[in-house]
Design an enzyme around this catalytic site. Sequence first.
Site, short mmCIF file in Angstrom:
data_model
loop_
_atom_site.label_atom_id
_atom_site.label_comp_id
_atom_site.label_asym_id
_atom_site.label_seq_id
_atom_site.Cartn_x
_atom_site.Cartn_y
_atom_site.Cartn_z
N GLU A 1 0.85 -1.05 -0.20
CA GLU A 1 0.02 0.12 0.26
C GLU A 1 0.71 1.26 -0.34
O GLU A 1 0.49 2.09 -0.68
CB GLU A 1 -0.75 0.29 1.05
CG GLU A 1 -1.89 -1.54 1.07
CD GLU A 1 -2.49 -1.02 0.37
OE1 GLU A 1 -2.83 -0.14 -0.83
OE2 GLU A 1 -4.18 -1.73 0.30
N ASP B 1 -4.35 -10.15 -7.69
CA ASP B 1 -4.45 -9.45 -9.65
C ASP B 1 -3.61 -8.26 -10.43
O ASP B 1 -3.00 -8.29 -11.28
CB ASP B 1 -5.84 -7.67 -8.75
CG ASP B 1 -6.07 -7.41 -7.74
OD1 ASP B 1 -4.33 -7.83 -7.24
OD2 ASP B 1 -6.19 -6.77 -7.46
N GLU C 1 -18.32 -6.20 -2.83
CA GLU C 1 -16.99 -6.43 -2.56
C GLU C 1 -16.45 -8.14 -3.23
O GLU C 1 -15.59 -8.58 -3.57
CB GLU C 1 -16.56 -6.41 -1.16
CG GLU C 1 -14.52 -7.09 -1.48
CD GLU C 1 -14.43 -5.77 -1.54
OE1 GLU C 1 -13.50 -6.54 -1.46
OE2 GLU C 1 -14.85 -4.71 -2.58
N GLU D 1 -11.59 0.13 -9.93
CA GLU D 1 -11.52 -1.22 -11.04
C GLU D 1 -12.53 -1.15 -12.59
O GLU D 1 -11.64 -1.09 -13.91
CB GLU D 1 -11.24 -2.58 -10.61
CG GLU D 1 -9.99 -2.77 -9.83
CD GLU D 1 -9.80 -2.45 -8.51
OE1 GLU D 1 -8.98 -2.13 -7.58
OE2 GLU D 1 -11.20 -2.03 -8.44
N THR E 1 -0.95 0.68 -10.93
CA THR E 1 -2.46 0.02 -10.06
C THR E 1 -2.69 0.88 -9.39
O THR E 1 -4.04 0.80 -9.40
CB THR E 1 -1.41 -1.37 -9.88
OG1 THR E 1 -2.61 -1.99 -9.05
CG2 THR E 1 -1.02 -0.77 -8.19
#
Length: 633
Positions: free
Chosen positions: A213, A358, A462, A481, A567
Amino acid sequence: MQWRSLVVGLVVLRLSVSWVLWLAFGLGPNVSSGFNFHLGFNLHKLDLLFREEKTADSSTNSWSQRIQGHRYEETASPCANIGEASPPWRSYLNFFDGNKDEYVRRYSSFPDTLKLKMKDMAREMFYFGYDNYMKYAFPEDELNPIDCEGRGPDVLNPSNININDVLGNYSLTLIDTLDTLLVLGNVTEFQRAVKLVIDTVSFDKDSTVQVFEANIRILGSLISAHILLTDPRQPFGEVGIEGYENELLHLAHDLAVRLLPAFENTSTGIPYPRVNLKTGVPRDSINETCTAGAGSLLVEFGILSRLIGDSTFEWVARRAVRALWSLRSNETGLLGNVINIQTGQWVGKQSGLGAGMDSFYEYLLKSYILFGEKEDYQMFKAAYESIQNHMRRGRESCNEGEGDPPLYVNVNMFSGEIMNTWIDSLQAFFPGLQVLNGDIDDAICLHAFYYAIWKRFGALPERYNWQLKAPDVLFYPLRPELVESTYLLYQATKNPFYLHVGMDILQSLEKNAKVRCGYATLHHVVDKSKEDRMESFFLSETCKYLYLLFDEDNPLHKSDNKYIFTTEGHVVPIDKRFREKQWSDLSPCEEAANNQLPTSNISNCNRIPEERRYALPLKSVYMRQIDHMVGLF
């Protein structure tokens, strides 16, 4: 069968002989667009009846069964299938391509005035969140939009990793948002924000954060803002700051150095998941990490290394990717989602495209595009082939044939067998990655499935159980996304369908998530109850992609240079500088960098025929099928 005789009899009552021949055998006259055609029953139901009989024994095309005998093979021109001619025979399904179909009527055009309105709406959405963050929350990390307060790490409960993995007491939202200000054309506020970061942010904090993160949200944004600030081409106009001495780059370097202890004392080279920014890896740190968390550091670490001429950061990030890759299954070529960094044993054997996996795939391709290292592209190609061969279910072609629409399911990494019947919202990034790889048709189909879920709930749960047609995990934290994939598909096809998708998303967010001081996480996508949190990615990604979707004249779209998004949605130019290393090869076996992008990553998709850009990207009958399969009717 009796029902078929009845149906044909009804058709004969309504149609001429030539139309009956056309329906049954593909013969007869062409249909003019103005033909006034009314049936006493729904043609779609007729289609389902015929297909039901044809597919009764075709279980290999269902989501619960693996496609037998089909193997993925990469084509030389990935976008070529977009423009392929239809088969010589005609089906009555072609009727739905006419202007009488409800999907065509809704999605086939998007006026410029409406596009401008949506662009303004996306801008206002961003500023409502950003201005309230600056007013009520800065210098804390996030805004609580319901109570109009700031939020920092949960110091009273260090085990609250949902908060503490992300919030490091370093003005997260401001940093994460820097390049979005430039995308929106606000040079003055961008310069002010940069000065605030330089003057107020320090990473010398007793904060334990997740390496992943901190890398994508903080390190990536600092690097992106520094590059855009110092770019001599100035695509966003005169954005330079007098007296700027690379302070953002120095901050990025300082943070990266504080993340390096995660790579020490690990027998595999795979990093620990968390570090304390002041003291290093905590004594009680676990030895387990997810594949995406450990394998999605290469873009930011690699750019930093090439900007400052220090190979250390790229080397540790690349070593982690290689370690994970070496531990993939010999049988399937798949990786699991959780691994022990000391033993190299897979703790989580689920392989999928969502949480925990991902961005690992995403960064294999994006690293190649940026750095030109052949090794990265070879890994991506092999990974993509394994994904197609073992995770993909449904019919072989998106826009032709019988059976369920294509879907990627969660499987066991060793056997390829389905492990569960849910998918998660993070997987909605994958159509965007397929666009970068040139696999447009599959991207269109998967995107349509997630959009159908959005239409049903006004958000993406989710986790969604495709077998039960219901959410398994009900919250929606304003994730980007689906918007990202929508934007990239629009850039590839210029089809107005995707502008309608963006408008639906914008209007849903305004209706369901807007609160007193910003936009709140949806706690429950059905009853629309809320949680008092606005994550930084809402401003750095969700609003950015929505704005870019409707802003045709944005400098990112008009510049001679090409850009790619990290990302976390940070803007990075595809720059020759990043294909040059100031050190020798990272390992003796590493191949030399390739100075040309693969053709699948250049703008092949601009070759899509004009007529395809204004027809629906997915045939109406398949859109209707997907809508039905998620419970819309």
